[in-house]
Design a protein around this motif. Sequence first.
Motif, PDB file in Angstrom:
ATOM      1  N   GLY A 161       0.651  -1.087  -0.025  1.00 59.30           N
ATOM      2  CA  GLY A 161       0.045   0.188   0.033  1.00 59.30           C
ATOM      3  C   GLY A 161       0.702   1.204  -0.047  1.00 59.30           C
ATOM      4  O   GLY A 161       0.245   2.290   0.469  1.00 59.30           O
ATOM      5  N   ALA A 162       2.006   1.180  -0.596  1.00 59.40           N
ATOM      6  CA  ALA A 162       2.714   2.410  -0.440  1.00 59.40           C
ATOM      7  C   ALA A 162       3.820   2.088  -1.595  1.00 59.40           C
ATOM      8  O   ALA A 162       4.271   0.686  -1.971  1.00 59.40           O
ATOM      9  N   PRO A 163       4.308   3.246  -2.259  1.00 58.34           N
ATOM     10  CA  PRO A 163       5.556   2.970  -3.524  1.00 58.34           C
ATOM     11  C   PRO A 163       6.691   2.632  -3.102  1.00 58.34           C
ATOM     12  O   PRO A 163       7.265   2.694  -1.783  1.00 58.34           O
ATOM     13  N   ASP A 164       7.479   2.287  -3.684  1.00 57.91           N
ATOM     14  CA  ASP A 164       8.963   2.089  -3.778  1.00 57.91           C
ATOM     15  C   ASP A 164       9.193   0.914  -2.505  1.00 57.91           C
ATOM     16  O   ASP A 164      10.210   1.244  -2.029  1.00 57.91           O
ATOM     17  N   ARG A 165       8.328  -0.114  -2.464  1.00 56.99           N
ATOM     18  CA  ARG A 165       8.587  -1.132  -1.249  1.00 56.99           C
ATOM     19  C   ARG A 165       9.234  -2.208  -2.086  1.00 56.99           C
ATOM     20  O   ARG A 165       8.907  -2.690  -3.078  1.00 56.99           O
ATOM     21  N   PRO A 166      10.346  -2.919  -1.369  1.00 54.58           N
ATOM     22  CA  PRO A 166      10.901  -4.042  -1.796  1.00 54.58           C
ATOM     23  C   PRO A 166      10.021  -5.375  -1.614  1.00 54.58           C
ATOM     24  O   PRO A 166       9.034  -5.285  -0.623  1.00 54.58           O
ATOM     25  N   LEU A 167      10.225  -6.435  -2.153  1.00 53.16           N
ATOM     26  CA  LEU A 167       9.752  -7.704  -1.771  1.00 53.16           C
ATOM     27  C   LEU A 167      10.269  -8.282  -0.973  1.00 53.16           C
ATOM     28  O   LEU A 167      11.301  -8.434  -0.599  1.00 53.16           O
ATOM     29  N   GLN A 168       9.336  -8.498   0.055  1.00 50.01           N
ATOM     30  CA  GLN A 168       9.658  -9.140   1.273  1.00 50.01           C
ATOM     31  C   GLN A 168       8.909 -10.555   1.608  1.00 50.01           C
ATOM     32  O   GLN A 168       7.578 -10.392   1.462  1.00 50.01           O
ATOM     33  N   VAL A 169       9.524 -11.409   2.521  1.00 45.02           N
ATOM     34  CA  VAL A 169       8.656 -12.371   2.992  1.00 45.02           C
ATOM     35  C   VAL A 169       8.869 -12.487   4.347  1.00 45.02           C
ATOM     36  O   VAL A 169      10.119 -12.531   5.006  1.00 45.02           O
ATOM     37  N   SER A 183       5.041   4.384  -8.032  1.00 42.34           N
ATOM     38  CA  SER A 183       3.472   4.848  -8.170  1.00 42.34           C
ATOM     39  C   SER A 183       2.759   3.957  -7.441  1.00 42.34           C
ATOM     40  O   SER A 183       1.602   3.954  -7.316  1.00 42.34           O
ATOM     41  N   GLY A 184       3.380   3.145  -6.834  1.00 49.44           N
ATOM     42  CA  GLY A 184       2.607   2.027  -5.463  1.00 49.44           C
ATOM     43  C   GLY A 184       2.194   0.773  -6.577  1.00 49.44           C
ATOM     44  O   GLY A 184       1.461   0.027  -6.040  1.00 49.44           O
ATOM     45  N   VAL A 185       2.350   0.654  -7.712  1.00 51.44           N
ATOM     46  CA  VAL A 185       1.837  -0.592  -8.677  1.00 51.44           C
ATOM     47  C   VAL A 185       2.704  -1.573  -8.279  1.00 51.44           C
ATOM     48  O   VAL A 185       4.019  -1.601  -8.228  1.00 51.44           O
ATOM     49  N   VAL A 186       2.208  -2.814  -8.156  1.00 56.46           N
ATOM     50  CA  VAL A 186       2.831  -3.931  -7.720  1.00 56.46           C
ATOM     51  C   VAL A 186       3.901  -4.389  -9.037  1.00 56.46           C
ATOM     52  O   VAL A 186       3.325  -4.391 -10.257  1.00 56.46           O
ATOM     53  N   THR A 187       5.068  -4.932  -8.860  1.00 52.62           N
ATOM     54  CA  THR A 187       5.986  -5.214  -9.888  1.00 52.62           C
ATOM     55  C   THR A 187       6.533  -6.443  -9.723  1.00 52.62           C
ATOM     56  O   THR A 187       7.250  -6.893 -10.738  1.00 52.62           O
ATOM     57  N   SER A 188       6.311  -7.223  -8.429  1.00 48.02           N
ATOM     58  CA  SER A 188       6.877  -8.592  -8.346  1.00 48.02           C
ATOM     59  C   SER A 188       6.393  -9.526  -9.404  1.00 48.02           C
ATOM     60  O   SER A 188       5.094  -9.747  -9.475  1.00 48.02           O
TER      61      SER A 188
END
Length: 679
Positions: free
Chosen positions: A297-305, A321-326
């Motif tokens: 729910g926020a921009p420029d976040r890394p993929l985390q597990v 832009s907060g769009v999912v890229t994974s």
Amino acid sequence: MRGLRASAVLLTIVLATALSSGPSTPAVAGPADPEPASLVTLSVPDLAAMERLVASGADLTERVRPQPDGSIQIDAVVTPSQLAGLRSLGATLAPGSPSESRPAQERTTARDQIVVERAVWFKSRDGYFLSVEASSGAGAAATLSVTWKGRRGSTGQAPMVPYVDAGAYLGHQLSTPVPATDQPQWVTVTSAGGGSAEARVREWPDGERPDRTGPGYQKDFVSQYMPPAQLNERIKALHRRFPQLTDIITLPNPTNGYRRHAQALIGAPPGAAVVVTSGAYGSEGGNDLAVELVTPGAPDRPLQVTVNGKQITVSLATDGSGVVTSTAAQVAAAISGAPGSPVKASTYRTDPGAGVMAPAPLTQLSDFLQAPADVSRRPMPVLALRIGVHRDGSRPGVLAYAQEHAREWVTPLVTIEAAERLLRNHARDAATRRLLRSTDVFIVPTVNPDGANYSFYDFNSQRKNMTNHCPPQQSDPALRNTWGVDVNRNYAVGSLSDGYFGASANCQSGTFAGPAEHSEPESRNVIWLAQKYRNIRFALNVHSYGGYFMWPPGAYKLDGRVTLPRPTAAQEAYFLRSARTIEEAIAAERGTVTWPQQTGPVTDVLYSAAGNSADELWYDYGVFGWDFEVGSDLWNPATGQWEGVGFQPPFSEGHEEAMEFASGLIALIGVAADHREAR
């Protein structure tokens, strides 16, 4: 000569997978259901096409029936997509009416030299039948027919079909035994190209009659199909009841167990989906795990597990832009690489996983196994019941083992019924006492208990065991009905790795031979018995269905049809003479006659089966190894056709098959007793 085919059998088997969902509980993955499989009759135009089916690893049964027009029909267990794939190999669903048959073969014009190889009649509960085999100097191109004359002026005529296997012409035969109004006495085989031969018709099987049992002889001890736990309890109960005549042997190799790793398919296959698999078996904690994919729910976040106990949360990466890229590939790698993760993940089948993953709700992993909780998920001990007065190695041993193929539910009943008869009649019947004084009997009711449980509770048509050797690309849960090793292709003589035909290296194939010879505990257990108890001189591998009685060689190399070494003439005669005696006992039960063209070496009457158990027992240990295919075709007088019974006929029919083939097994024990007394 080769076995023949009768009429179509169609049994649709649908696997029902339990699903649960709800807003407050995790949802079991839904798009993971296997395709339904059906037992169908396929038609192929010729032997070359059938060889392509065998080479493809198609899940073929043992009912193979050449047709008068040169085509071949064979039963197979297929899913709709598998059927579509087999069409490219020349297979179609068998014709439903004579109007759909192929044109007649071109007739030969050259004069033939005809030899009648065998002409026999038998009388079953449905009347008289005739079986004829002949060879032509013109080979497979010849068009042969047979006419016969019998008692009371009876007569008839029928076409013969050529049998060509792996490019070798093996003769002509009637496609199935044909009905006759009275006992046939003489046959004339005639070629359309000129030439004929005449022969007297002899009775079949006309073997030695087994010892006559006395008054009060007891039989009929099986009352239902039994899963493995019940089979083991049954032989344990017999041991408790008859401790002076029995031992229980726990074979050294426990099976993998009726268990699987828990899985979930998350996302939209193929490109935007991952398959998550637990490290632990489902029954050992894998089924308690759950996975969710969330957006931060926020921009420029890394993929985390994040691993929180039994819950794995994947926070997907976003751009500015907060769009999912994974992508699916990135998510799979992140799940697998997370510290302390109890699961691994992969992309869907062979897709590279370039699709972007969408958030997914908390999804429970499942092993998808449907058996009740009281069915053990642990490695299964395989048991043998040893029966005899002298269980010290001084008497010839007879090994009877069943259910290498899980779906063959009748076969364990044959061994249980025989064991019950031997033990319960010992005190009252002189013929039975002779058998138990003169032989040492080893009975293994279920070689493949894991697969049998899966067949009973999850997927009727399961042939193989439950050990999954497939890589991740072939291991998503929708493929779970294709996993496992064909136990009767996992032995070490005439095997796939030796270059023999009739097994597959594809882990999803119905005839998958496994990653190596004897890779499976099930095959190692059978051979351990032969190694440990060197007095075992006779063996009977009980299979279904189709009504065959066979012996080695069971495999050949396709190039040149080079079989394993054939028995000597004297050994071949002993195999056949014993078979006719055993078939007499089967027929005496309810009039079921094993066809002459389905009695003989496996490579002559069926097809090549690389890595089968009877071959290893014969060639490496000198054990006379036979194979039953219980469940002979039934004659339908209304249609004038022979009809197949399938792997799991209604129990009323399965019961009758158990009764008659138990009589055959006891006759084999009599053969062993005679062998000892003749020395």
